[in-house]
Scaffold this motif. Structure first.
Motif, PDB file in Angstrom:
ATOM      1  N   ILE A  72      10.690   6.620  -1.674  1.00 60.72           N
ATOM      2  CA  ILE A  72      11.670   6.332  -0.622  1.00 60.72           C
ATOM      3  C   ILE A  72      12.602   5.202  -1.009  1.00 60.72           C
ATOM      4  N   SER A  73      13.080   5.226  -2.236  1.00 59.86           N
ATOM      5  CA  SER A  73      14.038   4.203  -2.632  1.00 59.86           C
ATOM      6  C   SER A  73      15.321   4.368  -1.820  1.00 59.86           C
ATOM      7  N   ILE A  74      16.102   3.329  -1.773  1.00 61.15           N
ATOM      8  CA  ILE A  74      17.336   3.346  -0.993  1.00 61.15           C
ATOM      9  C   ILE A  74      18.252   4.478  -1.455  1.00 61.15           C
ATOM     10  N   LEU A  75      18.326   4.673  -2.773  1.00 63.83           N
ATOM     11  CA  LEU A  75      19.183   5.736  -3.291  1.00 63.83           C
ATOM     12  C   LEU A  75      18.714   7.123  -2.862  1.00 63.83           C
ATOM     13  N   TYR A 100      -0.455  -2.627   4.250  1.00 62.24           N
ATOM     14  CA  TYR A 100       0.008  -1.405   3.586  1.00 62.24           C
ATOM     15  C   TYR A 100       1.399  -1.003   4.064  1.00 62.24           C
ATOM     16  N   THR A 101       1.674  -1.192   5.340  1.00 63.63           N
ATOM     17  CA  THR A 101       3.009  -0.860   5.850  1.00 63.63           C
ATOM     18  C   THR A 101       4.060  -1.799   5.274  1.00 63.63           C
ATOM     19  N   ALA A 102       3.755  -3.087   5.222  1.00 67.32           N
ATOM     20  CA  ALA A 102       4.705  -4.045   4.637  1.00 67.32           C
ATOM     21  C   ALA A 102       4.945  -3.744   3.162  1.00 67.32           C
ATOM     22  N   ALA A 103       3.896  -3.365   2.440  1.00 70.63           N
ATOM     23  CA  ALA A 103       4.049  -3.024   1.021  1.00 70.63           C
ATOM     24  C   ALA A 103       4.879  -1.765   0.851  1.00 70.63           C
ATOM     25  N   ALA A 104       4.661  -0.776   1.709  1.00 70.87           N
ATOM     26  CA  ALA A 104       5.417   0.477   1.606  1.00 70.87           C
ATOM     27  C   ALA A 104       6.893   0.251   1.918  1.00 70.87           C
ATOM     28  N   ILE A 141      12.592  -0.829  -0.430  1.00 64.24           N
ATOM     29  CA  ILE A 141      13.785  -1.673  -0.524  1.00 64.24           C
ATOM     30  C   ILE A 141      14.010  -2.142  -1.955  1.00 64.24           C
ATOM     31  N   LEU A 142      12.942  -2.498  -2.663  1.00 59.99           N
ATOM     32  CA  LEU A 142      13.085  -3.120  -3.976  1.00 59.99           C
ATOM     33  C   LEU A 142      13.256  -2.133  -5.125  1.00 59.99           C
TER      34      LEU A 142
END
Length: 180
Positions: A130-133, A86-90, A95-96
């Motif tokens: 939490i997108s980069i933007l 779940y942490t890796a997916a979040a 990032i994506l």
């Protein structure tokens, strides 16, 4: 001949004709609204579709073609450790993804490659949150501390949502003792 179907088609033809016939083309307020609508549609086609959606469909296709199902199952599958999965997916969702509409093709791509539903939901939630933007915008407006707090909080919250999803879905699948 289906009379009901034909009457329905006739009704909609009359509605469209009446809407066009009574359209207030001479009204300045109406024309301003039409211009604004067309400007927004043009912006959406030029900016959002070209800069967000097309790259997202490309990334989803790359995931589907080049990422092996074994690696997806290793980190996002049913046998992976839940907190790690779940942490890796979040984190990868943050990032994506750029916005909420671009996360859906990516969500579908990893889910079809074998990711568990809880993992895919963590990915789905974290992307727009939490997108980069949004991280950059939060840090610029509210300060770096708030940008970091938002990022950590959103990752934590998406992991909690995924764990709750897993908990309730596993609980729902277990047979009731009274029903045995």
């Amino acid at each position: 001949m289906d009379t009901k179907k034909e009457l329905k088609i006739l009704f909609w033809m009359i509605v469209v004709y009446a809407a066009v016939f009574f359209m207030p083309l001479g009204n300045e307020r109406f024309m301003t609204a039409v211009d604004a609508t067309l400007d927004l549609a043009k912006w959406y086609a030029q900016e959002h579709v070209m800069l967000c959606l097309l790259p997202t469909f490309f990334i989803a296709g790359v995931i589907a073609v080049f990422v092996s199902q074994g690696s997806v199952l290793k980190y996002f599958g049913a046998n992976a450790k839940k907190w790690l999965s779940y942490t890796a997916a979040a984190v990868s969702g943050s990032i994506l993804a750029v916005c909420s509409c671009t996360i859906l093709p990516l969500f579908t791509s990893i889910y079809k490659r074998g990711a568990g539903l809880g993992t895919a939901i963590a990915f789905l939630y974290s992307g727009p949150a939490i997108s980069i933007l949004s991280i950059i915008l939060t840090a610029r407006i509210l300060g770096v501390e708030m940008g970091v707090a938002r990022t950590v909080g959103a990752i934590g919250f998406s992991v909690v949502i995924a764990l709750l999803w897993h908990l309730f879905s596993v609980r729902k699948r277990k047979p009731n003792k009274r029903n045995r």
